[in-house]
Design an enzyme around this catalytic site. Structure first.
Site, mmCIF file in Angstrom:
data_model
loop_
_atom_site.group_PDB
_atom_site.id
_atom_site.type_symbol
_atom_site.label_atom_id
_atom_site.label_comp_id
_atom_site.label_asym_id
_atom_site.label_seq_id
_atom_site.Cartn_x
_atom_site.Cartn_y
_atom_site.Cartn_z
ATOM 1 C CB CYS B 79 0.424 -4.269 3.822
ATOM 2 S SG CYS B 79 -0.774 -3.129 3.132
ATOM 3 C CG HIS B 181 -1.842 -4.921 8.224
ATOM 4 N ND1 HIS B 181 -0.623 -4.306 8.124
ATOM 5 C CD2 HIS B 181 -2.618 -4.387 7.256
ATOM 6 C CE1 HIS B 181 -0.654 -3.412 7.152
ATOM 7 N NE2 HIS B 181 -1.853 -3.431 6.598
ATOM 8 C CD GLU B 183 1.103 -5.886 11.175
ATOM 9 O OE1 GLU B 183 1.413 -7.023 10.767
ATOM 10 O OE2 GLU B 183 0.881 -4.924 10.408
#
Lengths: 258, 208
Positions: B79, B181, B183
């Site tokens: 990001c 993202h 994650e």
């Protein structure tokens, strides 16, 4: 294309998941960690945990739930309920939440929105609004209620939504008190009104009883996401069934979760 | 050992939880010297460009990161960790960034609901090592109001559409950046961390 989201909501009381019906929690729907894992595997796009624990222990319990969920479920997690200041928010974000949802505390202290946005970024701050339709209003108006729908603030829903975004909320959850728990469908006029007036994504909440209701929230209400609790907790429908139905009807969905 | 740089980014622990899940060795550090002997560097990020630059600056990490990325060793920016590689961002009335790539980070146009929040498809323009095993047009989770340009085709690994076609994966040799993202993107996201760790020569001992 950005897909529309389906977000199961888990009401957590004393570390257990409770179902919500017109704001009165009664029946136990299981271990929130297990349920979160189940929802993740069956296609939830995000998860919302709403803390309805009354005891002073509340944040400790929620923190442990979040830590456990965040170590095995890799989708966005939001937590709401009882967050009073930016330190409370920090504790939840650190435990594994990606967003915090503010409701009553933000009405009491609107600066909480800007303080949170300043410290953690707007993408972390969700403004949750409980709106009740003003009887016989034309054009339709809604007022903001707090304390789980027990106290009328007299604030206009639309003005509060817009102020919230101005202060830094990155998303709005619009919960219709009229529709909540009825399973008769979302208040589409409420959704349409707010999605047209604010620049941030809007999550529809309250009233889902069947899959058509989700479709209407997206197509007529303009919602970016739908929040639902009991429709999934009691396995009336799986999230996968909802997604297949909506995808078929032309609503962009994330279907590659398996 | 992978170095995950801690400069105050809010999503640091989400990233380390994902790395722990895929089971690779990593350390969280804000030591400017740590980049010198790391096999790979991960720069997490969320929030505003100015905060990111200030967070790196106050810890003396700006030059080390710039030098590390220029050295051609494996780098993964998430990001903001992607956005700051560009010349500047239009966020906060203009924020100078690391200037490793030409072009400005711009805001999505006013007609769109911003942030661009949710799952969107990542279209791979070519083979990208960190996307190995990730299906074409797989969905990943995004949350951002500003985006990187696709003008420099040489570094365009993948693109995504939201009103405009923007850079969702930067790929330039060993330098990678994802606008989304990983994650928070379920199994395909964990796959990216595992791929990156393997590319750095790290064993991956966990699951996806």
């Amino acid at each position: 294309m950005l897909t529309r989201r389906i977000i199961p909501c888990l009401d957590v009381k004393d570390g257990r998941n409770m179902r919500g019906v017109k704001f009165s929690a009664d029946k136990d729907a299981g271990d929130p960690v297990e349920l979160a894992d189940y929802y993740n595997r069956t296609g939830a796009d995000e998860l919302v945990f709403y803390d309805i624990t009354a005891s002073a222990e509340r944040r400790g319990i929620m923190r442990r739930v979040l830590e456990e969920v965040a170590s095995q479920v890799f989708i966005p997690l939001t937590v709401g309920g009882g967050l009073r200041n930016t330190d409370d928010m920090f504790e939840m974000l650190r435990a594994g939440a990606d967003k915090v949802s503010l409701n009553t505390a933000a009405v009491d202290h609107p600066n909480l929105i800007s303080e949170g946005a300043e410290r953690f970024g707007s993408q972390c701050i969700v403004l949750s609004i409980d709106a009740l339709r003003v009887p016989d209003s034309s054009p339709a108006r809604w007022e903001v209620w707090t304390h789980g729908g027990r106290r009328n603030t007299g604030k206009d829903m639309l003005e509060w939504s817009q102020l919230g975004v101005e202060l830094g909320a990155g998303e709005i959850v619009m919960n219709s008190i009229d529709a909540d728990g009825t399973r008769d469908g979302y208040d589409l006029e409420l959704l349409h009104t707010v999605t047209n007036a604010v620049s941030v994504p809007v999550v529809a909440s309250g009233g889902a009883g069947n899959l058509e209701h989700f479709y209407e929230a997206f197509s007529e209400g303009g919602a970016h996401a739908v929040l639902a609790a009991s429709i999934f907790h009691y396995k009336d429908f799986t999230i996968g069934q909802a997604k297949a139905y909506l995808d078929e009807k032309g609503i962009p969905m994330r279907t590659d979760y398996e | 050992m992978l170095a995950v740089l801690d400069y105050g980014a809010g999503n640091l622990r989400s990233v380390t939880r994902a790395l722990a899940h895929v089971g690779c060795d990593f350390e969280v550090t804000s030591d400017p010297a740590a980049t010198a002997d790391a096999r790979g560097v991960i720069l997490p990020g969320v929030g505003a460009a100015a905060d990111t630059m200030a967070g790196l600056g106050s810890r003396g990490l700006l030059e080390p990161v710039k030098e590390y990325v220029s050295s051609g060793r494996p780098y993964l920016g998430i990001c903001m960790g992607l956005q700051i590689l560009f010349e500047r961002s239009e966020e906060d009335d203009g924020t100078p960034c690391l200037n490793l790539y030409d072009g400005a980070i711009r805001r999505f146009s006013d007609g769109l609901h911003v942030p661009h929040m949710g799952w969107n498809q990542v279209h791979q323009n070519r083979e990208v090592p960190i996307l190995q095993g990730v299906p074409q047009d797989a969905n990943f989770y995004f949350v951002h109001s500003y985006f990187a340009p696709t003008d420099n085709r040489r570094v365009v690994g993948a693109t995504t559409g939201y009103g405009v076609e923007f850079l969702s994966v930067l790929h330039d040799g060993n330098i990678f950046g994802t606008q989304f993202h990983p994650e928070k993107s379920g199994a395909p996201g964990l796959r990216i961390y595992a791929n990156f760790a393997s590319l750095c020569g790290e064993a991956v001992k966990g699951g996806i």
